[in-house]
Write an enzyme that holds these catalytic residues in place. Structure first.
Site, PDB file in Angstrom:
ATOM      1  N   ARG A  16      12.560   3.399  23.836  1.00 32.66           N
ATOM      2  CA  ARG A  16      11.839   2.339  23.122  1.00 32.66           C
ATOM      3  C   ARG A  16      12.701   1.692  22.032  1.00 32.66           C
ATOM      4  O   ARG A  16      12.678   0.477  21.837  1.00 32.66           O
ATOM      5  CB  ARG A  16      10.592   2.967  22.476  1.00 32.66           C
ATOM      6  CG  ARG A  16       9.322   2.269  22.804  1.00 32.66           C
ATOM      7  CD  ARG A  16       8.141   2.986  22.166  1.00 32.66           C
ATOM      8  NE  ARG A  16       7.279   3.600  23.178  1.00 32.66           N
ATOM      9  CZ  ARG A  16       6.508   2.938  24.022  1.00 32.66           C
ATOM     10  NH1 ARG A  16       6.465   1.627  23.999  1.00 32.66           N
ATOM     11  NH2 ARG A  16       5.765   3.574  24.903  1.00 32.66           N
ATOM     12  N   LEU A  73       5.162  -1.156  20.047  1.00 31.45           N
ATOM     13  CA  LEU A  73       6.360  -1.514  19.286  1.00 31.45           C
ATOM     14  C   LEU A  73       6.764  -0.379  18.351  1.00 31.45           C
ATOM     15  O   LEU A  73       5.909   0.334  17.814  1.00 31.45           O
ATOM     16  CB  LEU A  73       6.074  -2.778  18.473  1.00 31.45           C
ATOM     17  CG  LEU A  73       5.686  -3.992  19.330  1.00 31.45           C
ATOM     18  CD1 LEU A  73       5.070  -5.081  18.469  1.00 31.45           C
ATOM     19  CD2 LEU A  73       6.896  -4.496  20.101  1.00 31.45           C
ATOM     20  N   HIS A  83      -6.008  -9.146  20.272  1.00 33.84           N
ATOM     21  CA  HIS A  83      -6.485  -7.959  20.984  1.00 33.84           C
ATOM     22  C   HIS A  83      -7.882  -8.258  21.524  1.00 33.84           C
ATOM     23  O   HIS A  83      -8.719  -8.803  20.803  1.00 33.84           O
ATOM     24  CB  HIS A  83      -6.507  -6.758  20.035  1.00 33.84           C
ATOM     25  CG  HIS A  83      -6.931  -5.495  20.721  1.00 33.84           C
ATOM     26  ND1 HIS A  83      -6.089  -4.804  21.581  1.00 33.84           N
ATOM     27  CD2 HIS A  83      -8.094  -4.822  20.701  1.00 33.84           C
ATOM     28  CE1 HIS A  83      -6.736  -3.755  22.055  1.00 33.84           C
ATOM     29  NE2 HIS A  83      -7.959  -3.739  21.538  1.00 33.84           N
ATOM     30  N   LEU A 120      -1.192   0.982  15.828  1.00 34.73           N
ATOM     31  CA  LEU A 120      -1.525   0.156  17.002  1.00 34.73           C
ATOM     32  C   LEU A 120      -2.888  -0.537  16.840  1.00 34.73           C
ATOM     33  O   LEU A 120      -3.891   0.115  16.549  1.00 34.73           O
ATOM     34  CB  LEU A 120      -1.553   1.049  18.256  1.00 34.73           C
ATOM     35  CG  LEU A 120      -1.894   0.345  19.568  1.00 34.73           C
ATOM     36  CD1 LEU A 120      -0.745  -0.539  20.017  1.00 34.73           C
ATOM     37  CD2 LEU A 120      -2.252   1.358  20.652  1.00 34.73           C
TER      38      LEU A 120
HETATM   39  C1  GAR Z   1      -5.471 -11.135  26.692  1.00 34.83           C
HETATM   40  O1  GAR Z   1      -6.813 -10.832  26.958  1.00 34.83           O
HETATM   41  C2  GAR Z   1      -5.000 -10.420  25.443  1.00 34.83           C
HETATM   42  O2  GAR Z   1      -5.980 -10.334  24.450  1.00 34.83           O
HETATM   43  C3  GAR Z   1      -4.681  -9.071  26.001  1.00 34.83           C
HETATM   44  O3  GAR Z   1      -4.068  -9.299  27.232  1.00 34.83           O
HETATM   45  C4  GAR Z   1      -4.570 -10.540  27.778  1.00 34.83           C
HETATM   46  C5  GAR Z   1      -3.377 -11.409  28.077  1.00 34.83           C
HETATM   47  O4  GAR Z   1      -3.759 -12.563  28.755  1.00 34.83           O
HETATM   48  N1  GAR Z   1      -3.839  -8.329  25.105  1.00 34.83           N
HETATM   49  C6  GAR Z   1      -3.855  -7.018  24.995  1.00 34.83           C
HETATM   50  O5  GAR Z   1      -4.580  -6.306  25.662  1.00 34.83           O
HETATM   51  C7  GAR Z   1      -2.880  -6.460  23.981  1.00 34.83           C
HETATM   52  N2  GAR Z   1      -3.181  -5.102  23.686  1.00 34.83           N
HETATM   53  P1  GAR Z   1      -2.755 -13.787  28.861  1.00 34.83           P
HETATM   54  O6  GAR Z   1      -1.403 -13.219  29.320  1.00 34.83           O
HETATM   55  O7  GAR Z   1      -3.360 -14.672  29.915  1.00 34.83           O
HETATM   56  O8  GAR Z   1      -2.656 -14.430  27.520  1.00 34.83           O
END
Ligand code: GAR
EC number: 2.1.2.2
Length: 194
Positions: A69, A97, A113, A148
């Site tokens: 990482r 991260l 999120h 996180l």
């Molecule tokens: C979104 O729903 C975002 O909130 C989520 O992934 C999706 C990405 O969609 N993020 C997470 O889960 C981060 N932990 P996108 O690529 O179409 O924007």
């Protein structure tokens, strides 16, 4: 001009919403800001095609090519810092991260999120909200800190959980709201930090 670097892992619909809003609202003139690069940890992330079509610099750093990482995050920081960003935006970037990365961008690192934080940090947020019997779900834009899916909340959107919802139906309803609150929160952030 203040550069914004957006990190994605997949579809990139939030990234596209940010790019469209920046163009529609003329962030270059109004906020002295532009999306200068989109970086993905996956070569097949669909969002890369959109970004290239918009004439935005793209880069791929495959996390699997790095021993750990720390090494991946060091290379990622180098790629990001080539754009001297005023703001780094995580938009569906599905990597945990390192503290060093978070420290390096302290105060200029945002995430979205798909839950009403502090509820449901981590993965499978929509399934967990349905299983818990929540009547409402949503999304949260927040500053990124070492823990996180924590950090100061900049914006939230709430949607109802409907009786027949499955994970996909709820995710789609939440995503349409994400596309509204993320660009708006970024514009507010840029306005407040100019
Ligand atoms: C979104 O729903 C975002 O909130 C989520 O992934 C999706 C990405 O969609 N993020 C997470 O889960 C981060 N932990 P996108 O690529 O179409 O924007």
């Amino acid at each position: 001009m203040r550069n914004i670097v957006i990190l994605i892992s997949g579809g990139g619909s939030n990234m596209a919403a940010i790019v469209w809003t920046a163009a529609r609202e003329d962030w270059k003139t109004r906020l002295n800001a532009q999306v200068s690069a989109v970086i993905s940890n996956k070569a097949d992330a669909k969002g890369l095609v959109f970004a290239q079509g918009e004439g935005i610099d793209t880069a791929v750093l495959d996390h699997k090519a790095y021993p750990d990482r720390e090494a991946f995050d060091a290379a990622l920081m180098q790629a990001i810092d080539a754009h001297a960003p005023a703001l780094v935006v995580l938009a569906g970037f599905m990597r945990i991260l390192t503290p060093g990365f978070v420290d390096h961008y302290a105060g200029r690192l945002l995430n979205i999120h798909p839950s009403l934080l502090p509820a449901f940090p981590g993965l499978h947020t929509h399934r967990r909200a349905i299983e818990a019997g929540c009547k409402f779900a949503g999304a949260t834009v927040h500053q990124v800190t070492a823990e996180l899916d924590h950090g100061p909340i900049l914006a939230q959107a709430v949607v109802p959980v409907l009786p027949d919802d499955d994970e996909d139906a709820l995710a789609a309803r939440v995503l349409t709201q994400e596309h509204l609150i993320y660009p708006r929160a970024i514009a507010q952030f840029l306005n407040a930090t100019r």
